[in-house]
Motif scaffolding. Sequence first.
Motif, PDB file in Angstrom:
ATOM      1  N   SER A 227       6.989   6.810  -1.122  1.00 25.24           N
ATOM      2  CA  SER A 227       6.878   7.931   0.028  1.00 25.24           C
ATOM      3  C   SER A 227       7.234   7.799   1.263  1.00 25.24           C
ATOM      4  CB  SER A 227       5.182   7.993   0.092  1.00 25.24           C
ATOM      5  OG  SER A 227       4.792   6.634   0.536  1.00 25.24           O
ATOM      6  N   ASP A 228       8.127   6.710   1.443  1.00 18.79           N
ATOM      7  CA  ASP A 228       8.801   6.596   3.014  1.00 18.79           C
ATOM      8  C   ASP A 228      10.109   6.086   2.509  1.00 18.79           C
ATOM      9  OD1 ASP A 228       9.639   5.275   5.307  1.00 18.79           O
ATOM     10  OD2 ASP A 228       7.471   5.588   5.936  1.00 18.79           O
TER      11      ASP A 228
ATOM     12  N   LYS B 220       0.922  -1.151  -0.085  1.00 19.58           N
ATOM     13  CA  LYS B 220      -0.051   0.053   0.056  1.00 19.58           C
ATOM     14  C   LYS B 220       0.649   1.471  -0.138  1.00 19.58           C
ATOM     15  CE  LYS B 220      -4.283  -1.585   2.118  1.00 19.58           C
ATOM     16  NZ  LYS B 220      -4.827  -1.612   3.303  1.00 19.58           N
ATOM     17  N   SER B 221       1.895   1.419   1.155  1.00 24.47           N
ATOM     18  CA  SER B 221       2.538   2.609   0.984  1.00 24.47           C
ATOM     19  C   SER B 221       4.108   2.209   0.887  1.00 24.47           C
ATOM     20  CB  SER B 221       2.213   3.482   2.129  1.00 24.47           C
ATOM     21  OG  SER B 221       2.261   2.494   3.380  1.00 24.47           O
TER      22      SER B 221
END
Lengths: 338, 338
Positions: A48-49, A26-27
């Motif tokens: 994003s991370d 998901k992320s």
Amino acid sequence: MNVDLRPHVKTHKTIQGALIQTEGLKSPKIVVSTMAEAQFFADSGHFSDILYAVPISEEKLYQTWELSQKINFHIEIDCEAHLQMIRRFALRNKRAKFSVFLKLDTGYHRCGADPEDRNTLNFARRISQPVGDNKESQITLAGIYSHAGHSYKAHTKEQRQEIANNDAKLLTDFYNKLQEHRVSCPTVSIGSTPSCSAIPSQSAVTEIHPGNYLFYDRMQAEIGSCNISDCAVSVLGTIIGAYPSRNTIAVDIGSLALSKDVCEEDGFGLVVGHPKLKLFSLSQEIGLMKGETNGDLQVGSLIRVSPNHSCLAAACFPKYHVIENDHVVDEWIPCRGW
Amino acid sequence: MNVDLRPHVKTHKTIQGALIQTEGLKSPKIVVSTMAEAQFFADSGHFSDILYAVPISEEKLYQTWELSQKINFHIEIDCEAHLQMIRRFALRNKRAKFSVFLKLDTGYHRCGADPEDRNTLNFARRISQPVGDNKESQITLAGIYSHAGHSYKAHTKEQRQEIANNDAKLLTDFYNKLQEHRVSCPTVSIGSTPSCSAIPSQSAVTEIHPGNYLFYDRMQAEIGSCNISDCAVSVLGTIIGAYPSRNTIAVDIGSLALSKDVCEEDGFGLVVGHPKLKLFSLSQEIGLMKGETNGDLQVGSLIRVSPNHSCLAAACFPKYHVIENDHVVDEWIPCRGW
């Protein structure tokens, strides 16, 4: 295993490789080994991370701040000097915020603080302290992190399991102490490719971060963490000389195309399809092989060499040719430099 | 020494470095180790005579032909397969011409034909034979060439002198045999950095081709062909961690910044100014040092590492910072890849 995957991308350094590693997540979270990679993967918009998993130094703090405004960007620290350097920067730049992982040493003895040392706990407790008269905390403890690099010296499944158990136990114990002192620590991250298949279920581990597994290599096969047929990268070369009187064959694959990582006594790489041919010498642009060939090899023949250490060999090239059924179906461009 | 200098440029791979090496020479001649270098140096317009000193392979012949139309470009061969491959190409391309050096092995045993083997002389005599019904010879024997790479294992001046003598003698004997058979051979080229200061005056040698000497390195200092203070390149890094309980210091110079060439038991490079500090371990982006420091080193301190093998370390970087009195006065951009 009920943990998140935060793959390390330093082996391949490509967007495509990282997308395969994080497909369906998901992320997508990743680990990088240089600030150049951090920038490259952040700029792609897919991740994003991102955690930069080498102890931070002062000249990287401005870029860190910039990346932190764009994505969830984390850095690593393991001693007072790192914390003071960040606090000095935060004092000068009141809007700057840093998300920090505390690096712990669980036996590899490269970087990392000792999780069993009382000072390490005290240090962890001070990370989030406000800087100057700023009421808002500019530095956040995002997690604890270890890299069980000593698993590369484990030659049996039992040894790898033991290293993984110990890795998880030391971080779980440390996490429990943080809990006792009400120190928030959302992430507990362990891992290495050899040890990543073995996480005890009773641990506090929340994520693992293996990386080499996307390619694997001969070294991983040697210690049993994969089979040689799992190795995904090789260097293509041409036989440029044959010297029957010296029983040697020369190939245009030298140390600039393969790196000079030796795998015990077995030479500088595995000649694919010719297991009894040993690549025994590497100079800058030329490799020398001797031994039995499996079928005919002549001047002009192409051969593939499977590197001992895929991370280092891959870094020699400005691009990958992606092969399917002996055809080039794609090209991947890696990030290079620092 | 009454011989021409044809410097090898593979150590630095820069126009600026090659201009220093050939400064004052009327028609600058150089040696290269890749076709990318050949193109790079030819395109610069500064070098009108370039020898690609790795045995040629078929896929490089078209580029060879193109370069030959632009400058005096030479390739190397050492066996029948090479000659036949060029003859096949020449038969298909009647206007193509090739200037060829015969590579001879004088003891290094990497590439090269045996100069004492009768077949090698016969082979040399056939190089210039016309191809097909073309009356004009498309292939010219431009010279004979040896690289005394075994001089890197010579630890005394006497050993280096002996290797240089032997190198010159074998090529002189071969040259004399060519003369007896009226085979034209304008150039007799020998050399390596350790052996290049020693050419016997009675030889037929017309040029020497050392290369590493522009930078030198720790390996050359170790065998006595230079002093450590002669070494011109180093890698600048930052101390990123200090671990007093383990007596180690971490620096952000890993194997991707230094290469993994080991110099006997002395570690992966020399820490400049701290001779008792040993760089004992290198992973991808991190080096570990232990031992006595000469003065204060803290997290954040800059250090310079003098590489064991300057050719391999230099190839890790997209540019050089040229330093004079601790100031960056220029940037040199090297050729990379193949």
